[in-house]
Design a protein around this motif. Structure first.
Motif, PDB file in Angstrom:
ATOM      1  N   LYS A  18      -4.448  12.401 -12.806  1.00  0.00           N
ATOM      2  CA  LYS A  18      -3.994  11.136 -12.212  1.00  0.00           C
ATOM      3  C   LYS A  18      -3.027  11.388 -11.059  1.00  0.00           C
ATOM      4  CE  LYS A  18      -4.459   8.357 -16.433  1.00  0.00           C
ATOM      5  NZ  LYS A  18      -3.730   7.562 -17.466  1.00  0.00           N
ATOM      6  N   ASP A  20       0.390  -0.634  -4.724  1.00  0.00           N
ATOM      7  CA  ASP A  20      -0.153  -0.212  -3.437  1.00  0.00           C
ATOM      8  C   ASP A  20       0.252   1.236  -3.138  1.00  0.00           C
ATOM      9  OD1 ASP A  20      -1.271  -2.686  -3.074  1.00  0.00           O
ATOM     10  OD2 ASP A  20       0.346  -3.441  -1.787  1.00  0.00           O
ATOM     11  N   TYR A  21      -0.430   1.793  -2.141  1.00  0.00           N
ATOM     12  CA  TYR A  21      -0.131   3.147  -1.714  1.00  0.00           C
ATOM     13  C   TYR A  21       0.377   3.134  -0.282  1.00  0.00           C
ATOM     14  CZ  TYR A  21      -2.741   4.791  -5.801  1.00  0.00           C
ATOM     15  OH  TYR A  21      -3.168   5.026  -7.078  1.00  0.00           O
ATOM     16  N   VAL A  68       0.793   5.763   2.980  1.00  0.00           N
ATOM     17  CA  VAL A  68       0.275   7.042   3.436  1.00  0.00           C
ATOM     18  C   VAL A  68       1.399   7.959   3.916  1.00  0.00           C
ATOM     19  CG1 VAL A  68      -1.213   8.160   5.149  1.00  0.00           C
ATOM     20  CG2 VAL A  68      -1.938   6.046   4.061  1.00  0.00           C
ATOM     21  N   ARG A 107      -3.760  12.518  -3.355  1.00  0.00           N
ATOM     22  CA  ARG A 107      -4.848  12.539  -2.376  1.00  0.00           C
ATOM     23  C   ARG A 107      -4.999  11.181  -1.708  1.00  0.00           C
ATOM     24  NH1 ARG A 107      -8.292  15.557  -6.920  1.00  0.00           N
ATOM     25  NH2 ARG A 107      -7.530  17.695  -6.566  1.00  0.00           N
ATOM     26  N   THR A 108      -4.727  10.124  -2.453  1.00  0.00           N
ATOM     27  CA  THR A 108      -4.826   8.782  -1.874  1.00  0.00           C
ATOM     28  C   THR A 108      -3.829   8.580  -0.746  1.00  0.00           C
ATOM     29  OG1 THR A 108      -5.611   7.858  -3.969  1.00  0.00           O
ATOM     30  CG2 THR A 108      -4.691   6.309  -2.389  1.00  0.00           C
ATOM     31  N   ILE A 109      -2.647   9.177  -0.856  1.00  0.00           N
ATOM     32  CA  ILE A 109      -1.638   9.007   0.195  1.00  0.00           C
ATOM     33  C   ILE A 109      -1.728  10.087   1.265  1.00  0.00           C
ATOM     34  CG2 ILE A 109      -0.089   7.860  -1.430  1.00  0.00           C
ATOM     35  CD1 ILE A 109       1.657  10.376  -1.378  1.00  0.00           C
ATOM     36  N   ALA A 158      -4.967  12.584  -8.025  1.00  0.00           N
ATOM     37  CA  ALA A 158      -5.677  11.473  -7.391  1.00  0.00           C
ATOM     38  C   ALA A 158      -4.729  10.613  -6.565  1.00  0.00           C
ATOM     39  CB  ALA A 158      -6.373  10.634  -8.456  1.00  0.00           C
ATOM     40  N   ALA A 159      -3.533  10.363  -7.108  1.00  0.00           N
ATOM     41  CA  ALA A 159      -2.551   9.556  -6.373  1.00  0.00           C
ATOM     42  C   ALA A 159      -2.100  10.269  -5.103  1.00  0.00           C
ATOM     43  CB  ALA A 159      -1.356   9.259  -7.277  1.00  0.00           C
ATOM     44  N   VAL A 165       3.468   5.878  -4.208  1.00  0.00           N
ATOM     45  CA  VAL A 165       2.854   4.829  -5.020  1.00  0.00           C
ATOM     46  C   VAL A 165       3.921   3.758  -5.195  1.00  0.00           C
ATOM     47  CG1 VAL A 165       1.764   4.272  -7.214  1.00  0.00           C
ATOM     48  CG2 VAL A 165       1.437   6.542  -6.209  1.00  0.00           C
TER      49      VAL A 165
END
Length: 343
Positions: A177, A24-25, A27, A183-185, A180-181, A19
Motif C-alpha cells: 500500500k 487526495d494525492y 504530486v 508511486r501515485t505521487i 502504491a501511494a 496523501v
C-alpha cells in the motif's frame, strides 16, 4: 531603476507530495529554485504552490531550453519579453496561472541581467496594474555571477533527483500500500527483504530507505553497510507506525534535498495538548494528527490550517487527536515534518 545589485544563485527545492487528509494525492516535484539575496525567491510570494521551470522531471532538451531562455540565448516564450518564473506544479500550464517577469540585459549597457515587472499571469498578456507583484523587484544581477550559476546547469548540473525509495519491512501488505501511494505521487518504490547482493549501480538510484518497525537491528545494519560499501549516502527512515499517510510524509521529508536554512518549515514538536511549529516565511500551514485505534484502524484528525507569519507558533491539539499512540504531520507547500505526540 536602482543600480544596486542583487545576488543570484540556485539551490535544490521540493514541492512536497503526500496523501492528504481528504484522501487526495499531491504530486512530488523536485526543482531548482532561484536564490535572490540569499533567500528563495518563491518565499517572497507568500502562500504560492508552484515550481520553477527548472524541474528534475522535464525532458533534458526542454530543461536546457528553459536555461538558455533565462540566459537570453533564445526568444522569450511569452509576449513582451516575459518568462515563466514559477508555474503550476501539477500541469505547468499558463491557464492555471504562473508568475512571470520580464528578463532583459541592463538598459544602461552594463554587464547585468534585470528581472522586472513580476506578475501573476493567466492569459496571453500580463495585466501589471491588476495582477502585478508591485513589492517584488526589479532585481539587477551581475552578469558573470548570473551566467556562472545558470551555466552550470548546461554542463551536467541539472537536478539529478533520486526519487526512488527502498522499502524494507515484515508486513508486506502495508509495504504494498505504501509503494502504491508513493508511486501515485511520483516517487518510485521497491520492496525488498534486505539489500544483500544488490549491485551498486542499482543502489545508486535510491534516495531513501524506509524500515518498518519490526525490522531487526541486524537487517538495518546490513542495509546501511551495503550502501556505505557502495560509497553512497542515502536518507534512512524509521517508520513510526503502519499508517500510510504518515509514512509517506516521513519519506517526503527524507527526500528533501533543499538546504535546511532555506526551508519554510523548520521545527515541529508535540506534547500533551499542543504542537509547536516554526516557520521562516509567511505561508499556509496544515496540521493533521494520525493514530491507530484499538482495532488497528487509522483515525485522522484535521487539527489546523491557516496562513501563519514567520516565527514560532503554539497550536492546540484536540483531545481526540492525542489518544493512544498518535502523531502529527505539519505541511507547507514545500516541506513536511512529522512528530510523535508525547505526553
Amino acid at each position: 531603476m536602482s543600480a544596486e545589485y542583487a545576488t543570484f544563485g540556485l539551490a535544490p527545492a521540493m514541492r512536497a507530495g503526500g496523501v492528504l487528509a481528504n484522501g487526495d494525492y499531491q504530486v512530488h516535484r523536485d526543482f531548482v529554485d532561484f536564490i535572490v539575496n540569499g533567500r528563495p525567491l518563491l518565499f517572497q510570494l507568500s502562500d504560492l504552490d508552484a515550481v520553477s521551470p527548472l524541474a528534475a522531471d522535464v525532458p533534458p532538451a526542454i530543461f536546457t531550453h528553459h536555461v538558455r531562455g533565462l540566459l537570453l540565448e533564445t526568444e522569450a516564450p511569452l509576449l513582451e519579453g516575459r518568462h515563466v518564473i514559477y508555474g503550476c506544479p501539477e500541469c505547468e500550464g499558463l491557464e492555471c496561472g504562473a508568475v512571470t517577469a520580464v528578463i532583459e540585459r541592463a538598459p544602461d549597457g552594463g554587464d547585468a541581467y534585470v528581472w522586472r515587472d513580476f506578475a501573476w499571469q493567466t492569459a496571453e498578456r500580463a495585466d501589471l496594474e491588476l495582477n502585478g507583484y508591485h513589492g517584488i523587484g526589479p532585481f539587477r544581477f551581475r552578469g558573470a555571477e548570473y551566467r556562472e550559476a545558470l551555466g552550470q546547469l548546461l554542463t551536467g548540473g541539472e537536478p539529478a533527483a533520486r526519487r526512488r525509495v527502498l522499502l524494507i519491512g515484515a508486513r508486506v501488505a502495508v509495504l504494498a500500500k505504501l509503494a502504491a501511494a508513493l508511486r501515485t505521487i511520483g516517487v518510485g518504490a521497491d520492496i525488498a527483504a534486505d539489500a544483500a547482493g544488490v549491485p551498486p549501480d542499482e543502489l545508486r538510484t535510491y534516495g531513501a530507505v524506509a524500515f518498518g518497525r519490526a525490522v531487526p537491528a541486524a537487517t538495518r545494519e546490513g542495509v546501511r553497510a551495503a550502501f556505505e560499501g557502495a560509497g553512497l549516502q542515502v536518507a534512512y527512515v524509521d517508520g513510526l507506525a503502519p499508517i500510510i499517510p504518515l509514512l509517506v510524509a516521513q519519506i517526503e521529508h527524507a527526500l528533501d534535498r533543499s538546504p535546511s536554512e532555506q526551508r519554510r518549515l523548520t521545527r515541529l514538536a508535540a506534547m500533551g495538548g499542543s504542537a509547536d511549529v516554526e516557520i521562516t516565511s509567511t505561508c499556509r500551514v496544515q496540521l493533521v494528527a494520525y493514530r491507530l485505534d484499538r482495532l488497528s484502524r487509522t483515525q485522522v484528525h484535521e487539527v489546523f490550517e491557516d496562513v501563519l507569519e514567520p516565527g514560532a507558533h503554539r497550536i492546540p491539539l484536540d483531545g481526540k487527536a492525542t489518544k493512544g499512540e498518535s502523531f502529527v504531520v505539519a505541511r507547507t507547500t514545500d516541506s513536511v515534518l512529522v512528530a510523535p505526540i508525547r505526553r
